[in-house]
Design an enzyme around this catalytic site. Structure first.
Site, PDB file in Angstrom:
ATOM      1  N   CYS A  12      47.317 -37.086  30.833  1.00  0.00           N
ATOM      2  CA  CYS A  12      47.566 -38.507  30.609  1.00  0.00           C
ATOM      3  C   CYS A  12      48.803 -38.625  29.730  1.00  0.00           C
ATOM      4  O   CYS A  12      49.358 -37.625  29.256  1.00  0.00           O
ATOM      5  CB  CYS A  12      46.376 -39.168  29.930  1.00  0.00           C
ATOM      6  SG  CYS A  12      46.061 -38.549  28.256  1.00  0.00           S
ATOM      7  N   HIS A  39      41.905 -29.739  24.801  1.00  0.00           N
ATOM      8  CA  HIS A  39      40.721 -28.939  25.152  1.00  0.00           C
ATOM      9  C   HIS A  39      40.971 -28.179  26.456  1.00  0.00           C
ATOM     10  O   HIS A  39      40.360 -28.454  27.494  1.00  0.00           O
ATOM     11  CB  HIS A  39      39.494 -29.841  25.276  1.00  0.00           C
ATOM     12  CG  HIS A  39      39.034 -30.384  23.962  1.00  0.00           C
ATOM     13  ND1 HIS A  39      38.599 -29.588  22.932  1.00  0.00           N
ATOM     14  CD2 HIS A  39      38.962 -31.656  23.502  1.00  0.00           C
ATOM     15  CE1 HIS A  39      38.262 -30.334  21.894  1.00  0.00           C
ATOM     16  NE2 HIS A  39      38.479 -31.593  22.209  1.00  0.00           N
ATOM     17  N   HIS A  72      43.956 -36.652  19.236  1.00  0.00           N
ATOM     18  CA  HIS A  72      42.701 -37.276  18.793  1.00  0.00           C
ATOM     19  C   HIS A  72      42.874 -38.024  17.477  1.00  0.00           C
ATOM     20  O   HIS A  72      42.025 -38.826  17.102  1.00  0.00           O
ATOM     21  CB  HIS A  72      41.607 -36.207  18.604  1.00  0.00           C
ATOM     22  CG  HIS A  72      41.335 -35.410  19.839  1.00  0.00           C
ATOM     23  ND1 HIS A  72      40.999 -35.989  21.037  1.00  0.00           N
ATOM     24  CD2 HIS A  72      41.347 -34.061  20.054  1.00  0.00           C
ATOM     25  CE1 HIS A  72      40.813 -35.037  21.942  1.00  0.00           C
ATOM     26  NE2 HIS A  72      41.026 -33.860  21.377  1.00  0.00           N
ATOM     27  N   GLU A 124      38.108 -37.366  17.638  1.00  0.00           N
ATOM     28  CA  GLU A 124      38.575 -38.764  17.706  1.00  0.00           C
ATOM     29  C   GLU A 124      37.633 -39.682  16.938  1.00  0.00           C
ATOM     30  O   GLU A 124      38.063 -40.536  16.158  1.00  0.00           O
ATOM     31  CB  GLU A 124      38.700 -39.226  19.157  1.00  0.00           C
ATOM     32  CG  GLU A 124      39.106 -40.697  19.266  1.00  0.00           C
ATOM     33  CD  GLU A 124      38.982 -41.248  20.673  1.00  0.00           C
ATOM     34  OE1 GLU A 124      38.755 -42.465  20.808  1.00  0.00           O
ATOM     35  OE2 GLU A 124      39.104 -40.469  21.647  1.00  0.00           O
ATOM     36  N   SER A 217      36.008 -30.418  26.976  1.00  0.00           N
ATOM     37  CA  SER A 217      36.722 -31.698  27.020  1.00  0.00           C
ATOM     38  C   SER A 217      35.766 -32.826  27.404  1.00  0.00           C
ATOM     39  O   SER A 217      35.125 -32.790  28.465  1.00  0.00           O
ATOM     40  CB  SER A 217      37.876 -31.627  28.034  1.00  0.00           C
ATOM     41  OG  SER A 217      38.375 -32.905  28.302  1.00  0.00           O
ATOM     42  N   SER A 261      43.339 -33.432  29.972  1.00  0.00           N
ATOM     43  CA  SER A 261      43.897 -32.296  29.234  1.00  0.00           C
ATOM     44  C   SER A 261      44.207 -31.116  30.150  1.00  0.00           C
ATOM     45  O   SER A 261      44.423 -30.003  29.687  1.00  0.00           O
ATOM     46  CB  SER A 261      42.910 -31.855  28.145  1.00  0.00           C
ATOM     47  OG  SER A 261      41.635 -31.569  28.713  1.00  0.00           O
TER      48      SER A 261
END
Length: 682
Positions: A12, A39, A72, A124, A217, A261
């Site tokens: 992303c 991750h 995060h 996060e 993840s 990820s």
């Protein structure tokens, strides 16, 4: 058998940004990440070759070194400790995560109870908790809502950015059940939503999905769970080494999805192994949606952007000069301020926010940095031209802002730029067009030709229509005897023109005051707001007569009671005559001092003793209210002189009989003069 890749698979924007900050550095010294940057163990191994060192605690970073904040995010304590160790901090916090941190902090400071849907052990969530100083509550499912305590604080429910949307909505319903007044804020990031929707779409076309990504993840595990819930055979793998032939045996359509990820090179590695296993290199296809959008299954797994393509994207970053948009391509597209409307460009941060979905046009496939260049303005303009043409047909008005002064007129932004000739900017003549720059306008569309890029506007036409409507309404409401507010628009020698809600009326100089007014400018100036009395209304001829003095008391109505015979007053000499002088007791009330009443001594000429502007004491001898005459005496306010003066006065009196003291012609002159003064001031 065919292989399909999900829309929006792999890195992303937030992860791409973090890796870019870690790798693309001029300084090749080690950069430290506390915990895995992403991750994905294989990607972390690759990053190690670029100088990214993973440590378990901040104390492992050498003093004065560089530490990378993961996507995060971290809490305030981390930043304080880094400062204490003189560390250089490279903040790679995902913009979506940063937005959540700021949102939670704001809510906490406002005294609200924050409830987070997520994994309490996830970095996060731990960072968000830290920013609320540990006051937020964390729950992982709807069952845990029951155990939450009641609170008098306003409740706000939000989510970890990588959670599954449907589960969030389920928990949100439970929250609303327990806290009816609580607010629900969907803070799942747009990239997560897109990847989850991509798996749902893919699940409708395949019987097997390989979800590629780190098994630790959260977003990757959610993708696998969604695929399983859709009834598709699902495997979560980290590398091609985990693929065995039994996985794909019997499946004619195989799908590949990847978490945020997961790097592209791992996705391509999976595809390559599948192709070798199936020996079907020529049968690799994209999903139906991908094909429609020109996706390249061997490329990024997303859209292949082409110049001239209209695509929808999600805003992932906003600055003062540009907007980054995820359009599903190899990299985010750049939307510069020059390619959005003038109104939006004036304050980009106000009009665009991370997570917004917008439609854009690709105007360049790549700039020198390799990013597609986008335009929203050109998409908007096509829509505006269509809308403007329809508005012209319906004779509707358009609103906008004057943005530039050009030769012969001005340009106004109404979605597209339109020209307004100087003669059509306003009702009257406009001497300085620059004064109109920045002003909001409402205009008629006179010409609208898209092919010639011609748009001609007229604010004047709208203003004239409004003026006519206002004028008609005003005439209908005007009646004799009313008191209305108006604006003095023009002064003349004989009076003033006063505008009352679009209608001009004449205020004659004789109706301005009870006293003599030499010229209107003595009491009025253009632009004054005044209350006037409606004397006469001729709606047929559209003539309006106004008065000002009618709104104050006529001083002659109380003169008899106020100016009692024998009382003494201050007076102002207005003018002199052979037989005496006219004095003003107050504006509108004048009296005559006969020459014989000026002094105990004989006065040959009035002007020898008095001149206009003199202030004197006078005694009221008589008041004729009906004829508006007051007889005054100056000498009666002073002591009578000794006998010689008296004898002289008596001699004068004997020489001039009382009935002859004012000659007949002077009496007539006196009467005419006072009468004239009265008629001039009525």
């Amino acid at each position: 058998m065919a292989i399909f890749r999900a829309n929006h698979a792999g890195f992303c924007f937030g992860v791409k940004r973090a890796i870019g900050l870690a790798v693309d550095r001029d300084n090749k010294a080690p950069i430290y990440a506390v915990g895995p940057l992403i991750h994905n163990s294989r990607e972390m191994q690759r990053l190690k070759e670029h100088g990214v060192v993973q440590v378990q605690a901040l104390t492992e970073v050498p003093v004065g070194g560089t530490v990378l904040v993961r996507s995060h995010g971290v809490g305030p304590d981390f930043l304080r400790q880094a400062a204490a160790r003189s560390l250089t901090v490279v903040d790679a916090t995902c913009p979506f995560v940063k937005k959540n941190q700021e949102f939670a902090t704001k809510l906490s400071h406002e005294g609200k109870q924050v409830i987070i849907f997520g994994d309490k052990e996830h970095p996060e969530v731990q960072a968000i908790l830290a920013w609320t100083e540990g006051t937020a509550w964390v729950i992982k499912n709807s069952d845990e809502v029951i155990d939450l305590p009641l609170t008098e604080k306003p409740v706000v429910f939000m989510s970890q950015t990588t959670q599954q949307k449907q589960e969030f909505l389920t928990v949100a319903a439970a929250i609303k059940g327990k806290y009816p007044d609580g607010k629900v804020e969907d803070t799942i990031c747009a990239a997560t939503n897109l990847r989850q929707q991509g798996v749902r779409d893919l699940s409708r076309q395949v019987s097997l999905i390989l979800v590629v990504g780190g098994k630790d993840s959260a977003n990757t595990k959610n993708l696998a769970r969604i695929a399983e819930e859709m009834g598709v055979v699902t495997y979560l793998i980290e590398s091609a080494a985990e693929i065995i032939s039994d996985m794909v045996k019997g499946h004619t359509q195989v799908g590949i999805a990847a978490g945020a990820s997961t790097p592209l090179w791992i996705i391509e590695e999976i595809e390559e192994v599948l192709l070798k296993m199936l020996d079907m290199e020529n049968q690799v296809e994209g999903t139906q949606a991908d094909c429609e959008l020109g996706a390249d299954p061997y490329g990024e797994g997303l859209k292949e952007v082409h110049r001239g393509s209209r695509v929808k994207g999600v805003v992932v970053q906003v600055s003062d000069s540009e907007v980054l948009v995820d359009i599903g391509g190899k990299s985010e597209g750049v939307l510069p301020y020059t390619e959005i409307s003038d109104s939006e460009a004036s304050d980009i941060r106000k009009h665009f926010a991370v997570g917004d979905e917008i439609e854009v046009l690709v105007i360049r496939k790549e700039n020198k940095e390799g990013y597609p260049v986008l335009s929203k303005k050109r998409i908007d303009q096509e829509l505006y031209w269509t809308k403007l043409a329809e508005m012209k047909e319906k004779d509707e008005v358009v609103t906008g802002k004057i943005v530039e002064v050009v030769k012969g007129g001005v340009l106004a932004d109404v979605g597209v730029r339109g020209f307004i000739p100087a003669s059509l900017v306003d009702i009257g003549f406009v001497e300085d067009l620059s004064a109109y720059k920045g002003k909001e306008i409402t205009a008629k569309i006179l010409e609208c030709e898209r092919k010639n890029n011609k748009l001609l506007l007229s604010p004047k036409a709208v203003l004239l229509e409004q003026a006519e409507k206002q004028k008609a309404a005003t005439w209908a409401s005007l009646e004799e005897g009313q008191t209305r507010k108006g604006i003095v628009r023009r002064l003349t020698s004989f009076g003033a023109f006063v505008e009352i809600d679009g209608v001009d009326g004449l205020l004659h100089v004789s109706e301005m005051a009870w006293h003599r007014v030499n010229k209107p400018s003595d009491i009025l100036k253009e632009g004054d707001e005044v209350e006037v009395y409606i004397l006469a209304v001729d709606k047929e001829k559209q003539k309006l007569s106004l008065g000002l003095k009618q709104l104050v008391v006529n001083p002659w109505t109380v003169a008899k009671e106020k100016y009692v015979e024998g009382s003494v007053w201050d007076a102002l000499v207005l003018r002199t005559a052979p037989f005496g002088a006219f004095l003003q007791l107050e504006p509108g009330v004048e009296g005559l001092v006969h020459i014989s009443q000026i002094s105990w001594s004989r006065v040959e000429k009035t002007e020898d003793v008095l001149k206009p502007g003199d202030q004197v004491k006078v005694k009221i001898l008589s008041v004729d209210e009906e004829n508006r005459r007051i007889s005054l005496s100056i000498k009666e306010t002073t002591e009578r002189p000794a006998a010689p003066v008296k004898q002289e006065a008596e001699t004068v009196a004997e020489e001039t009989p009382a009935e002859e003291q004012i000659p007949t012609e002077n009496v007539e002159e006196l009467g005419v003069t006072i009468g004239d003064a009265i008629s001039e001031n009525e």
